[in-house]
Design a protein around this motif. Structure first.
Motif, PDB file in Angstrom:
ATOM      1  N   ARG A  50       0.947  -1.005   0.025  1.00  0.00           N
ATOM      2  CA  ARG A  50       0.032  -0.084  -0.304  1.00  0.00           C
ATOM      3  C   ARG A  50       0.903   0.900  -0.306  1.00  0.00           C
ATOM      4  NH1 ARG A  50      -5.344  -0.616   1.834  1.00  0.00           N
ATOM      5  NH2 ARG A  50      -5.644   0.981   0.706  1.00  0.00           N
ATOM      6  N   VAL A  51       2.319   1.867   0.837  1.00  0.00           N
ATOM      7  CA  VAL A  51       2.728   2.670   0.964  1.00  0.00           C
ATOM      8  C   VAL A  51       3.841   2.342  -0.262  1.00  0.00           C
ATOM      9  CG1 VAL A  51       4.805   3.497   1.716  1.00  0.00           C
ATOM     10  CG2 VAL A  51       2.947   2.759   2.958  1.00  0.00           C
ATOM     11  N   SER A  52       4.585   1.643  -0.926  1.00  0.00           N
ATOM     12  CA  SER A  52       4.705   1.362  -2.276  1.00  0.00           C
ATOM     13  C   SER A  52       3.661   1.893  -3.381  1.00  0.00           C
ATOM     14  CB  SER A  52       4.818   0.141  -3.291  1.00  0.00           C
ATOM     15  OG  SER A  52       6.412  -0.383  -2.170  1.00  0.00           O
ATOM     16  N   ASP A  53       2.626   1.678  -3.368  1.00  0.00           N
ATOM     17  CA  ASP A  53       1.703   2.065  -4.128  1.00  0.00           C
ATOM     18  C   ASP A  53       1.295   3.744  -3.959  1.00  0.00           C
ATOM     19  OD1 ASP A  53       0.847   0.071  -5.492  1.00  0.00           O
ATOM     20  OD2 ASP A  53      -1.364  -0.578  -4.271  1.00  0.00           O
ATOM     21  N   LEU A  54       1.171   4.202  -3.132  1.00  0.00           N
ATOM     22  CA  LEU A  54       0.833   5.230  -2.236  1.00  0.00           C
ATOM     23  C   LEU A  54       2.522   6.660  -3.329  1.00  0.00           C
ATOM     24  CD1 LEU A  54      -0.276   8.153  -0.766  1.00  0.00           C
ATOM     25  CD2 LEU A  54       0.615   7.301   1.041  1.00  0.00           C
ATOM     26  N   ILE A  55       3.483   5.301  -2.595  1.00  0.00           N
ATOM     27  CA  ILE A  55       5.036   6.172  -2.824  1.00  0.00           C
ATOM     28  C   ILE A  55       4.901   7.045  -4.523  1.00  0.00           C
ATOM     29  CG2 ILE A  55       7.443   6.838  -3.056  1.00  0.00           C
ATOM     30  CD1 ILE A  55       6.675   5.387   0.053  1.00  0.00           C
TER      31      ILE A  55
END
Length: 344
Positions: free
Chosen positions: A266-271
């Protein structure tokens, strides 16, 4: 008996509310620690509480404003302050079994004084006990180096904004020199906001600017933007590692490895989404020959608002195991520093 003074379980209960929303506060020190009056209220303003505390204490020495708890710090934004209140309040809170560091800020958010560390029963500083001192020092050095170029044009100037920037910069250096890296980083965060709002001090432009120099300046800024944003995944990984470590220690049945994978995804998608927006804005600014990167500044401001409402970030902030604020400030600090660098 005071009707406003909080202590014991009632104080602890109200402090818990301050973790979720700012409260009005008023504080009047007594001649003894047990005679201090601290009033907190979710509905009354600090000024209103101050009038009540002044009446009950019989003293004109009353500080008031708003407060909130961030991580292990009680942050007091004051309309009226008292010298030495950080130390007095921290001791008072500890006596009431509410161990918190105390940071006192003026109405503009500039730190005036603080009492950081020594929260454990045995007097050992939390950061040192957790082995975080070196990490805090390294983070301070990195932030200091990133801000230095933006601060430099303001040094030696006498206008109000530049003088304030210089004062906060000096305070940050003083705190860091004393080993108070948490306080130094708080100053740096306030400084980044001041720099972003102030922009670069005006100076006369040459009649025939060197286009090669302008192009080089644009290139340097783009290099900074790219480099700074590449640091975000590593910084967020530190916070994820801390959270998963806490899960492994306290909630092993929650399958920490799977949780790490889900968070990372999820964080990778956000970044990726944020990097894409930043890169597109950089390209627009370069294409337009805009050395101030106006498009990037606008996107950064929008992203700061969005990150605070992002469901992933909100869930991580409210994890209940470790200080979740860094899951947000990793992004907002980077965006503040980028905005400050745009006008350097």
């Amino acid at each position: 008996m005071s009707t406003l003074a909080l202590s014991g379980p009632e104080l602890k209960k109200t402090i818990a509310i301050a973790r979720k929303k700012p409260l009005g506060f008023a504080f009047s020190p007594g001649s003894k620690d047990s005679e201090h009056i601290l009033a907190l209220d979710r509905r009354k303003s600090g000024e209103m509480l101050g009038r009540g505390v002044k009446k009950e204490s019989g003293s004109s020495r009353v500080a008031h404003g708003s407060c909130e708890v961030v991580g292990k710090e009680l942050r007091l934004t004051c309309d009226r302050t008292l010298s030495g209140m950080a130390k007095k309040l921290k001791k008072f809170l500890k006596a009431n079994k509410v161990p918190l560091n105390v940071v006192v800020l003026d109405a503009d958010g500039t730190e005036i004084e603080s009492d950081i560390g020594d929260l454990d029963e045995d007097g050992t500083d939390d950061a040192a006990q957790a082995g975080d001192a070196e990490a805090l020092a390294a983070r301070w050095l990195a932030v200091r180096d990133r801000l230095a170029a933006a601060v430099d044009p303001h040094l030696g100037r006498t206008d109000g904004t530049s003088a304030k920037i210089a004062a906060v910069w000096d305070l940050a250096g003083t705190k860091a020199g004393a080993g108070e890296y948490t306080a130094a980083l708080q100053c740096a965060a306030a400084l980044a906001k001041l720099l972003a709002a102030a922009g670069k001090p005006e100076k006369l432009a040459p009649e025939n600017p060197d286009t090669g120099e302008i192009a080089m300046d644009i290139t340097r800024k783009r290099a900074f933007l790219v480099t700074r944003w590449k640091q975000v995944p590593g910084e967020i990984k530190v916070e994820i590692d801390a959270l998963i470590g806490a899960v492994e220690a306290r909630l092993p049945y929650e399958r920490p490895a799977e949780l790490r994978g889900a968070i990372n995804a999820r964080v990778s998608d956000l970044i990726r989404d944020m990097v894409g927006q930043i890169n597109d804005a950089v390209d627009r600014s370069v294409s337009d020959g805009d050395g101030q990167y106006g498009a990037v500044a606008r996107v950064a401001a929008t992203l700061k608002s969005e990150i605070r409402c992002n469901e992933v970030v909100q869930a991580l902030r409210q994890n209940g195991l470790v200080d979740g604020d860094r899951f947000e400030t990793v992004f907002t600090d980077a965006l503040d520093e980028i905005s400050a660098a745009l006008t350097a």
